[in-house]
Scaffold this motif. Sequence first.
Motif, PDB file in Angstrom:
ATOM      1  N   PHE A 193       0.859  -1.252  -0.168  1.00  0.00           N
ATOM      2  CA  PHE A 193      -0.122   0.010   0.146  1.00  0.00           C
ATOM      3  C   PHE A 193       0.895   1.225   0.037  1.00  0.00           C
ATOM      4  CE2 PHE A 193      -2.933  -3.268   1.824  1.00  0.00           C
ATOM      5  CZ  PHE A 193      -3.943  -2.899   1.060  1.00  0.00           C
ATOM      6  N   PRO A 194       0.496   2.203  -0.925  1.00  0.00           N
ATOM      7  CA  PRO A 194       1.159   3.465  -0.844  1.00  0.00           C
ATOM      8  C   PRO A 194       0.871   4.265   0.362  1.00  0.00           C
ATOM      9  CG  PRO A 194       0.451   3.151  -2.843  1.00  0.00           C
ATOM     10  CD  PRO A 194      -0.220   2.089  -2.206  1.00  0.00           C
ATOM     11  N   ILE A 195       1.914   4.884   1.124  1.00  0.00           N
ATOM     12  CA  ILE A 195       1.618   5.491   2.456  1.00  0.00           C
ATOM     13  C   ILE A 195       1.940   6.876   2.239  1.00  0.00           C
ATOM     14  CG2 ILE A 195       2.501   5.735   4.798  1.00  0.00           C
ATOM     15  CD1 ILE A 195       3.499   2.629   4.031  1.00  0.00           C
ATOM     16  N   ILE A 196       0.849   7.776   2.797  1.00  0.00           N
ATOM     17  CA  ILE A 196       1.094   9.310   2.516  1.00  0.00           C
ATOM     18  C   ILE A 196       1.281   9.550   4.041  1.00  0.00           C
ATOM     19  CG2 ILE A 196       0.206  11.470   1.921  1.00  0.00           C
ATOM     20  CD1 ILE A 196      -1.427   9.535  -0.116  1.00  0.00           C
ATOM     21  N   VAL A 197       2.226  10.598   4.405  1.00  0.00           N
ATOM     22  CA  VAL A 197       2.428  11.017   5.813  1.00  0.00           C
ATOM     23  C   VAL A 197       2.085  12.384   6.006  1.00  0.00           C
ATOM     24  CG1 VAL A 197       4.090  11.234   7.770  1.00  0.00           C
ATOM     25  CG2 VAL A 197       4.277   9.156   6.148  1.00  0.00           C
ATOM     26  N   HIS A 198       1.282  12.837   6.868  1.00  0.00           N
ATOM     27  CA  HIS A 198       1.180  14.098   7.298  1.00  0.00           C
ATOM     28  C   HIS A 198       1.818  14.672   8.253  1.00  0.00           C
ATOM     29  CE1 HIS A 198      -3.490  14.013   6.222  1.00  0.00           C
ATOM     30  NE2 HIS A 198      -2.975  13.064   5.430  1.00  0.00           N
ATOM     31  N   ILE A 199       2.653  15.851   8.011  1.00  0.00           N
ATOM     32  CA  ILE A 199       3.641  16.669   9.034  1.00  0.00           C
ATOM     33  C   ILE A 199       3.033  17.917   9.203  1.00  0.00           C
ATOM     34  CG2 ILE A 199       5.997  17.399   9.017  1.00  0.00           C
ATOM     35  CD1 ILE A 199       5.700  14.416   9.132  1.00  0.00           C
ATOM     36  N   ILE A 200       3.203  18.385  10.309  1.00  0.00           N
ATOM     37  CA  ILE A 200       2.645  19.848  10.664  1.00  0.00           C
ATOM     38  C   ILE A 200       3.956  20.444  11.138  1.00  0.00           C
ATOM     39  CG2 ILE A 200       1.532  21.346  12.136  1.00  0.00           C
ATOM     40  CD1 ILE A 200      -0.662  19.442  12.656  1.00  0.00           C
ATOM     41  N   LEU A 201       4.047  21.774  10.091  1.00  0.00           N
ATOM     42  CA  LEU A 201       5.212  22.492  10.473  1.00  0.00           C
ATOM     43  C   LEU A 201       5.112  23.760  11.275  1.00  0.00           C
ATOM     44  CD1 LEU A 201       6.822  22.861   6.816  1.00  0.00           C
ATOM     45  CD2 LEU A 201       7.602  21.463   8.661  1.00  0.00           C
ATOM     46  N   GLY A 202       5.743  24.030  12.267  1.00  0.00           N
ATOM     47  CA  GLY A 202       5.106  25.153  13.428  1.00  0.00           C
ATOM     48  C   GLY A 202       4.634  24.852  14.615  1.00  0.00           C
ATOM     49  N   LEU A 203       4.687  23.558  15.029  1.00  0.00           N
ATOM     50  CA  LEU A 203       4.173  23.144  16.186  1.00  0.00           C
ATOM     51  C   LEU A 203       4.944  23.715  17.393  1.00  0.00           C
ATOM     52  CD1 LEU A 203       3.887  19.374  15.534  1.00  0.00           C
ATOM     53  CD2 LEU A 203       1.878  20.891  15.883  1.00  0.00           C
ATOM     54  N   PRO A 204       4.172  24.206  18.575  1.00  0.00           N
ATOM     55  CA  PRO A 204       4.666  24.923  19.524  1.00  0.00           C
ATOM     56  C   PRO A 204       5.782  24.189  20.006  1.00  0.00           C
ATOM     57  CG  PRO A 204       2.391  25.160  19.666  1.00  0.00           C
ATOM     58  CD  PRO A 204       2.811  24.122  18.473  1.00  0.00           C
ATOM     59  N   GLY A 205       7.058  24.911  20.299  1.00  0.00           N
ATOM     60  CA  GLY A 205       8.108  24.490  20.942  1.00  0.00           C
ATOM     61  C   GLY A 205       9.263  23.618  20.113  1.00  0.00           C
ATOM     62  N   GLU A 206       8.641  23.623  18.717  1.00  0.00           N
ATOM     63  CA  GLU A 206       9.717  22.632  17.857  1.00  0.00           C
ATOM     64  C   GLU A 206      10.497  23.840  16.966  1.00  0.00           C
ATOM     65  OE1 GLU A 206       8.448  18.412  16.868  1.00  0.00           O
ATOM     66  OE2 GLU A 206       8.465  19.807  15.447  1.00  0.00           O
ATOM     67  N   THR A 207      11.904  23.247  17.147  1.00  0.00           N
ATOM     68  CA  THR A 207      12.880  24.434  16.245  1.00  0.00           C
ATOM     69  C   THR A 207      12.829  23.725  14.791  1.00  0.00           C
ATOM     70  OG1 THR A 207      14.656  22.797  16.525  1.00  0.00           O
ATOM     71  CG2 THR A 207      14.423  24.670  18.289  1.00  0.00           C
ATOM     72  N   ASP A 208      13.241  24.847  14.029  1.00  0.00           N
ATOM     73  CA  ASP A 208      13.537  24.486  12.562  1.00  0.00           C
ATOM     74  C   ASP A 208      14.330  23.221  12.382  1.00  0.00           C
ATOM     75  OD1 ASP A 208      12.434  26.876  12.324  1.00  0.00           O
ATOM     76  OD2 ASP A 208      13.986  27.714  11.071  1.00  0.00           O
ATOM     77  N   ILE A 209      15.406  23.092  13.133  1.00  0.00           N
ATOM     78  CA  ILE A 209      16.234  21.508  13.026  1.00  0.00           C
ATOM     79  C   ILE A 209      15.375  20.479  13.517  1.00  0.00           C
ATOM     80  CG2 ILE A 209      18.217  20.481  13.995  1.00  0.00           C
ATOM     81  CD1 ILE A 209      18.716  22.706  11.972  1.00  0.00           C
ATOM     82  N   GLN A 210      14.352  20.768  14.620  1.00  0.00           N
ATOM     83  CA  GLN A 210      13.555  19.355  14.651  1.00  0.00           C
ATOM     84  C   GLN A 210      12.641  19.175  13.581  1.00  0.00           C
ATOM     85  OE1 GLN A 210      12.168  21.137  18.627  1.00  0.00           O
ATOM     86  NE2 GLN A 210      12.808  19.143  19.598  1.00  0.00           N
ATOM     87  N   MET A 211      12.136  20.011  12.937  1.00  0.00           N
ATOM     88  CA  MET A 211      11.257  19.862  11.895  1.00  0.00           C
ATOM     89  C   MET A 211      12.055  19.147  10.764  1.00  0.00           C
ATOM     90  SD  MET A 211       8.942  23.286  11.720  1.00  0.00           S
ATOM     91  CE  MET A 211       9.350  24.372  13.159  1.00  0.00           C
ATOM     92  N   TYR A 212      13.209  19.523  10.500  1.00  0.00           N
ATOM     93  CA  TYR A 212      14.081  18.944   9.394  1.00  0.00           C
ATOM     94  C   TYR A 212      14.490  17.436   9.745  1.00  0.00           C
ATOM     95  CZ  TYR A 212      14.752  23.988   8.075  1.00  0.00           C
ATOM     96  OH  TYR A 212      14.690  25.139   7.951  1.00  0.00           O
ATOM     97  N   HIS A 255       8.882  32.805   6.988  1.00  0.00           N
ATOM     98  CA  HIS A 255       9.375  31.672   7.691  1.00  0.00           C
ATOM     99  C   HIS A 255       8.746  30.473   7.157  1.00  0.00           C
ATOM    100  CE1 HIS A 255      10.459  29.984  11.927  1.00  0.00           C
ATOM    101  NE2 HIS A 255      11.377  29.170  10.942  1.00  0.00           N
ATOM    102  N   TYR A 256       7.533  30.323   7.071  1.00  0.00           N
ATOM    103  CA  TYR A 256       7.048  29.168   6.626  1.00  0.00           C
ATOM    104  C   TYR A 256       7.451  28.528   5.174  1.00  0.00           C
ATOM    105  CZ  TYR A 256       3.837  25.244   5.263  1.00  0.00           C
ATOM    106  OH  TYR A 256       3.199  24.153   4.857  1.00  0.00           O
ATOM    107  N   THR A 257       7.699  29.599   4.092  1.00  0.00           N
ATOM    108  CA  THR A 257       8.261  29.433   2.971  1.00  0.00           C
ATOM    109  C   THR A 257       9.740  28.818   3.152  1.00  0.00           C
ATOM    110  OG1 THR A 257       6.896  31.225   1.730  1.00  0.00           O
ATOM    111  CG2 THR A 257       9.008  30.370   0.949  1.00  0.00           C
TER     112      THR A 257
END
Length: 319
Positions: A193-212, A255-257
Amino acid sequence: MHNRPDFSLWHGRPYHSLHAFCLNTYHEKLYKIAIDAGMTCPNRDGTCGSRGCIFCSMGGSGDFAVRAGGRPVSEQIREGLSLFHGKKTGSRFIAYFQAYTNTYAPVEQLETLYTQALSSSEIAGISIATRPDALPCEVLILLTRLKAAFPDKFIWIELGLQTIHEKTASYIRRGYSLPCFTEAVSALKQRGFPIIVHIILGLPGETDIQMYETIELLNTLPVSGIKLQLLHVLKGTDLAADYETGAFQTLTMEHYTDLVIHCLEQLRPDIVIHRLTGDGPENLLIAPKWSLQKRRVLNHIHHTMHTQNTWQGKHCQIS
């Protein structure tokens, strides 16, 4: 570093969009019809929580879905098709089981729902949004059986991960651990089955590095697609209560861009981009208001990527 790709294969965009994937694979554009299958969620019915994820509205992430009202999926599809009347589209669509957790019901009920959608001649396939902790063996067996019964249709599974970081996951009340997610990915991959994953950018407390770091982990897993979602603050959510106390700020468009472009640069080029921003309902959205101008946001991302001469996978460390 990956060499500059042939952008004609991505139909002019600097990333592997769902639009390009559908044109290359199915030879036509496939629009989604969002379905409300009348589900609930283990994070709302008391199984692992009762208030849902902190950012989730009462619509269960299905605020744009056709309101079910107990109606059959086939009727919802007809209503959804009517919304595209007069629009230049292909001849087929994707039935998107969107609201709440769409594998969280008795197998007999799920079989009826999925079969109604797959049996429609206008539907090229179905996409099922669910949680990794709501994929028991009997559901996997059902999905495998349906895949064999409808060989000319596709079945995609969408998993809401949001982040790999346990501290953030605890704050947003996700309700399952990262190993639960990776085990579900493995089980789905084994069954094709192909799997599509949902990610949220900008969650409180997360740094840019953690998102990467979340992106870097996904590069190592057999995922087929990703949805990069901007954090929205919606009325009636516990996240809104935190926002109104000043506990965190939402991202600016600039920032989001930058975040999105860096995520795309790190991401494997074979992974299909199903979303680059979000669709917060205007009547529920508290912040950020700039996200309501979706076309402007996407154009800004595209323009910036072309200006910077960058593309999906440019700095991916996995060949």
